[in-house]
Design a protein around this motif. Structure first.
Motif, PDB file in Angstrom:
ATOM      1  N   GLU A   1       1.172   6.630   7.289  1.00  0.00           N
ATOM      2  CA  GLU A   1      -0.082   6.791   6.555  1.00  0.00           C
ATOM      3  C   GLU A   1      -0.799   8.073   6.984  1.00  0.00           C
ATOM      4  OE1 GLU A   1      -4.359   4.758   6.716  1.00  0.00           O
ATOM      5  OE2 GLU A   1      -2.738   3.323   6.369  1.00  0.00           O
TER       6      GLU A   1
ATOM      7  N   ILE B   1      12.453   4.356  -3.125  1.00  0.00           N
ATOM      8  CA  ILE B   1      11.198   4.162  -2.402  1.00  0.00           C
ATOM      9  C   ILE B   1      11.206   5.027  -1.153  1.00  0.00           C
ATOM     10  CG2 ILE B   1       9.799   2.480  -1.149  1.00  0.00           C
ATOM     11  CD1 ILE B   1      11.118   0.412  -3.146  1.00  0.00           C
ATOM     12  N   THR B   2      10.098   5.694  -0.921  1.00  0.00           N
ATOM     13  CA  THR B   2       9.920   6.499   0.279  1.00  0.00           C
ATOM     14  C   THR B   2       8.834   5.852   1.127  1.00  0.00           C
ATOM     15  OG1 THR B   2      10.473   8.479  -0.997  1.00  0.00           O
ATOM     16  CG2 THR B   2       9.417   8.821   1.137  1.00  0.00           C
TER      17      THR B   2
ATOM     18  N   THR C   1       5.404  10.147  -6.707  1.00  0.00           N
ATOM     19  CA  THR C   1       4.084  10.466  -6.144  1.00  0.00           C
ATOM     20  C   THR C   1       3.119   9.286  -6.233  1.00  0.00           C
ATOM     21  OG1 THR C   1       3.333  11.339  -8.264  1.00  0.00           O
ATOM     22  CG2 THR C   1       4.333  12.917  -6.709  1.00  0.00           C
ATOM     23  N   MET C   2       3.607   8.138  -6.692  1.00  0.00           N
ATOM     24  CA  MET C   2       2.736   6.974  -6.873  1.00  0.00           C
ATOM     25  C   MET C   2       2.799   6.040  -5.664  1.00  0.00           C
ATOM     26  SD  MET C   2       2.543   4.178  -9.982  1.00  0.00           S
ATOM     27  CE  MET C   2       4.237   3.687  -9.835  1.00  0.00           C
ATOM     28  N   LEU C   3       1.619   5.783  -5.074  1.00  0.00           N
ATOM     29  CA  LEU C   3       1.516   4.817  -3.989  1.00  0.00           C
ATOM     30  C   LEU C   3       1.745   3.423  -4.563  1.00  0.00           C
ATOM     31  CD1 LEU C   3       0.544   4.310  -0.940  1.00  0.00           C
ATOM     32  CD2 LEU C   3      -1.598   3.640  -2.034  1.00  0.00           C
TER      33      LEU C   3
ATOM     34  N   SER D   1       1.348  -0.543   0.980  1.00  0.00           N
ATOM     35  CA  SER D   1       0.715  -0.119   2.221  1.00  0.00           C
ATOM     36  C   SER D   1       0.706  -1.265   3.221  1.00  0.00           C
ATOM     37  CB  SER D   1      -0.728   0.320   1.928  1.00  0.00           C
ATOM     38  OG  SER D   1      -1.464   0.498   3.111  1.00  0.00           O
TER      39      SER D   1
ATOM     40  N   THR E   1       2.940   3.740   4.305  1.00  0.00           N
ATOM     41  CA  THR E   1       2.780   3.673   2.854  1.00  0.00           C
ATOM     42  C   THR E   1       4.150   3.710   2.192  1.00  0.00           C
ATOM     43  OG1 THR E   1       2.582   6.079   2.767  1.00  0.00           O
ATOM     44  CG2 THR E   1       0.519   4.820   2.847  1.00  0.00           C
TER      45      THR E   1
ATOM     46  N   TYR F   1       5.961   4.891  -1.444  1.00  0.00           N
ATOM     47  CA  TYR F   1       5.794   5.671  -2.674  1.00  0.00           C
ATOM     48  C   TYR F   1       7.045   5.583  -3.519  1.00  0.00           C
ATOM     49  CZ  TYR F   1       1.554   8.046  -1.114  1.00  0.00           C
ATOM     50  OH  TYR F   1       0.266   8.331  -0.726  1.00  0.00           O
TER      51      TYR F   1
ATOM     52  N   ASP G   1      -4.285   9.386   2.111  1.00  0.00           N
ATOM     53  CA  ASP G   1      -3.895   8.134   1.448  1.00  0.00           C
ATOM     54  C   ASP G   1      -5.050   7.134   1.351  1.00  0.00           C
ATOM     55  OD1 ASP G   1      -1.119   8.860   1.255  1.00  0.00           O
ATOM     56  OD2 ASP G   1      -0.846   8.273   3.353  1.00  0.00           O
TER      57      ASP G   1
END
Length: 186
Positions: free
Chosen positions: A11, A6-7, A57-59, A62, A52, A54, A15
């Motif tokens: 924000e 997880i990154t 590349t998937m959010l 948040s 956020t 990720y 986003d």
């Protein structure tokens, strides 16, 4: 449990659409009726204190902090905190909350070192004490704060960013309409 890579990032404007879709999926249309939403509506959140999560590349998560005032004291409203349902119970929400609290504490310390006023001294939310209590949130004694709508008093929580005690928090909670906010790195 499989460890997820997880990154957590500050924000960015890019986003916004993905966050709005995530919030709509997880909270539904009922979110507009919530008291906390009344404090957020028309009151820009602090992008520099919002984060956020990720996976690639998937959010997947948040959290936002929005400026408010409690009585005469600057504060921040946490929320919405949202995580994609398949990725819950992996510590993503906790990481997001801890990261935004770190950033808010750093801002307070920085302003204090420069002898500047105006930094928030606490973060308020309406949420579950068993979950948020692990991150330093404590229940505000009943009747100490007045929110602009109905809430369960047992769910009004604060996390001091300094040595402020929950018992010292009192007054009406209202929008702060922050101006001249620091820009987050693009």
């Amino acid at each position: 449990m499989t460890e997820l890579s997880i990154t957590v990032l500050t924000e960015k404007p890019a986003d916004d659409a993905a966050i709005e879709r995530l919030v709509a999926r997880t909270f539904g249309p009922g979110r507009y009726a919530r008291t906390a939403y009344r404090l957020r509506e028309g009151n820009p959140h602090r992008r520099d204190l919002s984060f956020t999560a990720y996976i690639g590349t998937m959010l997947v998560g948040s959290v936002r902090l929005t400026p408010i005032v409690i009585g005469e004291d600057a504060a921040l409203l946490l929320g919405p905190l949202t995580v994609e349902p398949p990725f819950r119970s992996h510590g993503i929400g906790r990481r997001l909350v801890e990261r935004c609290l770190e950033a808010a504490k750093a801002e307070l310390a920085s302003k204090a070192a420069l002898d500047e006023a105006g930094a928030a001294r606490l973060v308020l939310l309406v949420g579950d004490e068993p979950y948020y209590g692990r991150m330093g949130f404590k229940r505000v004694p009943p009747g100490q704060v007045n929110l602009p709508g109905p809430v369960d008093p047992a769910r009004v929580l604060v996390c001091p960013l300094d040595d402020t005690l929950p018992e010292a928090v009192h007054g009406a909670v209202r929008k702060a309409f922050a101006t001249a906010l620091p820009a987050a790195a693009e």
